[in-house]
Design an enzyme around this catalytic site. Structure first.
Site, mmCIF file in Angstrom:
data_model
loop_
_atom_site.group_PDB
_atom_site.id
_atom_site.type_symbol
_atom_site.label_atom_id
_atom_site.label_comp_id
_atom_site.label_asym_id
_atom_site.label_seq_id
_atom_site.Cartn_x
_atom_site.Cartn_y
_atom_site.Cartn_z
ATOM 1 C CD GLU A 65 -3.746 -6.085 4.432
ATOM 2 O OE1 GLU A 65 -4.419 -5.190 4.510
ATOM 3 O OE2 GLU A 65 -2.512 -5.997 4.568
ATOM 4 C CD GLU A 110 -2.997 -0.897 2.358
ATOM 5 O OE1 GLU A 110 -2.731 -0.233 3.301
ATOM 6 O OE2 GLU A 110 -3.863 -1.737 2.349
#
Ligand code: PNW
Length: 452
Positions: free
Chosen positions: A358, A171
């Site tokens: 995720e 991220e």
């Protein structure tokens, strides 16, 4: 007549797993020569992390990993996404390697394999060595990407015989814009847009080095990708006009990371809009950044609704205050993001192999409980998202695996320990682990390879 619902089966060889990250579970923040990370520093600044919580002990996974792997195995997990802490390997980010840090992950990986768990290793999950922040300004300076290159080489050379699945970065937006622009995350700075754009660029350079390291040293069967938390656009209605508008919005929102990686360029519209704030880069940089990857990791938690406005222009709809969220208030209950996110990266960028690295749900489960946590809410959140994932695969989107975030409750960054994402409860006072209802259910999903 008995009614048997048709089970929503996943493809053969679909990868089911559990995910965590080093700084959120390991604790032992200063043990065996580990250097400080920017999160160790950030957590010590008053008011930055809820309740003044820090990463010093967390789940003490550093000392309890064997028990944790035994529990994962008992739940039937075969794949585990973890991260390596850069400041354990290089306490000051560069220079002398810390033998004890290297040895720790040797033991960890051996134990994982002994428990039948295939490792999926993230090289960097936000815990930048503090020394690189102090000496170079962290991601503001490309010397941090150079230091990452040596770190990536070191871990791939050391563990590449047993680790075959690598994720370069987790991220980018969360450790660039949120660290140097909004200041919500470490190092907590609020700097001008030009600098923020440069941190993105330096992170992309580091990604390129991670790829190169795996190609050079990964050995047979090694695969590498990056994990991005794309901003998902959900067409308000599944009609051509809204779908087209949502796609246009998706490109605008995700251009900084996906376009350089998959198209080897910055989108001209982005550069025009950024003007003097655009990152400084060379053509060689973009070649380095866009080396081919083997897969794309997506962290999918929520998405925006988009409709075709005037002249078909995308219009992002505001969320009304009563729109359902988890207890992590940013986490809108939008299961369709799990359909449209993967579908858009496949359609727009031609990505051939996608892993959901995720997805999970943050709630304020009680810190102590005599009985297993009855988290029907988390179970149902995940189940609804999985149904949309199933629909995406049915429609031909090449999603090859799914990792639930998270194996156990852990340090939820600026939210501290209150918000819990685990399917296994962690009592942070006693370090007792107790599977919640959601863990029992997910265990059945993994073994049935279907939504049960
Ligand atoms: C991820 N959003 O962060 C991280 O990779 C994990 O370390 C973290 O614990 C998990 O999600 C839960 O928060 C995100 O606002 C943070 O969309 C924010 C967002 C997405 C992911």
């Amino acid at each position: 007549m008995a009614i048997h619902p048709r089970p929503l089966k996943f493809p053969r060889n679909f990868v089911w797993g559990l995910a965590t990250a080093a700084p959120q579970i390991e604790g032992a923040a200063f043990t065996d020569g580990k250097g400080s990370s920017i999160w160790d520093t950030f957590a010590r600044q008053p008011g930055k992390v809820k309740n003044g919580d820090n990463l010093d002990v967390a789940c003490d996974h550093y000392h309890l990993f064997k028990k944790d792997f035994a529990l994962m195995a008992a739940l039937g997990a075969k794949n585990y996404r973890l991260s390596i802490a850069w400041p354990r390997i290089f306490p000051t980010g560069r220079g002398a390697v810390n033998r004890k840090g290297l040895d720790f992950y040797q033991r960890l990986i051996d134990s994982m394999l002994a428990h039948g768990l295939t490792p999926w290793v993230t090289m960097f999950h936000w815990d930048l060595p503090q020394a690189l922040e102090d000496d170079f300004g962290g991601w503001r300076d490309r010397r941090t990407a150079d230091a990452f290159a040596t770190y990536a080489d070191t871990i791939v050379i050391t563990y590449g015989d047993r680790v075959k699945n690598w994720i370069t970065l987790n991220e980018i937006v969360c450790f660039t814009r949120m660290g140097y622009g909004t200041g919500l995350k470490a190092p907590g700075l609020k700097l001008p847009e030009q600098i923020v754009n440069q941190t993105y660029h330096n992170a992309l350079l580091a990604h390129g080095h991670g790829l190169r390291a795996v190609r050079e040293h990964g050995g047979k069967g090694a695969r590498v990708g990056i994990t991005d938390n794309i901003e998902n656009s959900i067409p308000l209605t599944e009609t051509p006009a809204d779908i087209a508008a949502a796609k246009a919005q998706f490109v605008t929102a995700n251009t900084r990371v996906l376009e350089p990686i998959f198209k080897g360029r910055y989108n001209p519209a982005y550069l025009r809009a950024a003007g003097a704030d655009a990152p400084k880069f060379s053509a060689g940089d973009l070649e380095h950044i866009s080396r081919p990857t083997d897969f794309l990791g997506l962290n999918v938690y929520w998405g925006d609704f988009v409709k075709a406005g005037k002249n078909g222009h995308p219009e992002v709809l505001p969320f009304p205050p009563s729109f359902p969220t988890t207890d992590a208030v940013w986490q809108r209950h939008t299961p369709q993001s799990m359909y449209w996110g993967p579908r858009m990266v496949a359609e727009i960028y031609g990505v051939k192999s996608i892993y959901i690295t995720e997805n999970g749900a943050g709630y304020l489960d009680p810190p102590h409980s005599k009985t297993p946590i009855h988290d029907l809410h988390r179970r149902d959140y995940v189940r609804n998202y999985l149904r949309e994932l199933h629909r995406a695969i049915r429609d031909g989107v090449p999603v090859k695996g799914y990792f639930l975030w998270s194996f156990m409750d852990n340090f939820e960054w600026e939210d501290g320990y209150d918000i819990r994402f685990g399917v296994v409860h962690c009592d942070f006072k006693t370090q007792r682990r107790t599977p919640k209802l959601s863990a029992r259910w997910y265990s059945e999903v993994m073994s049935a390879n279907a939504i049960v």
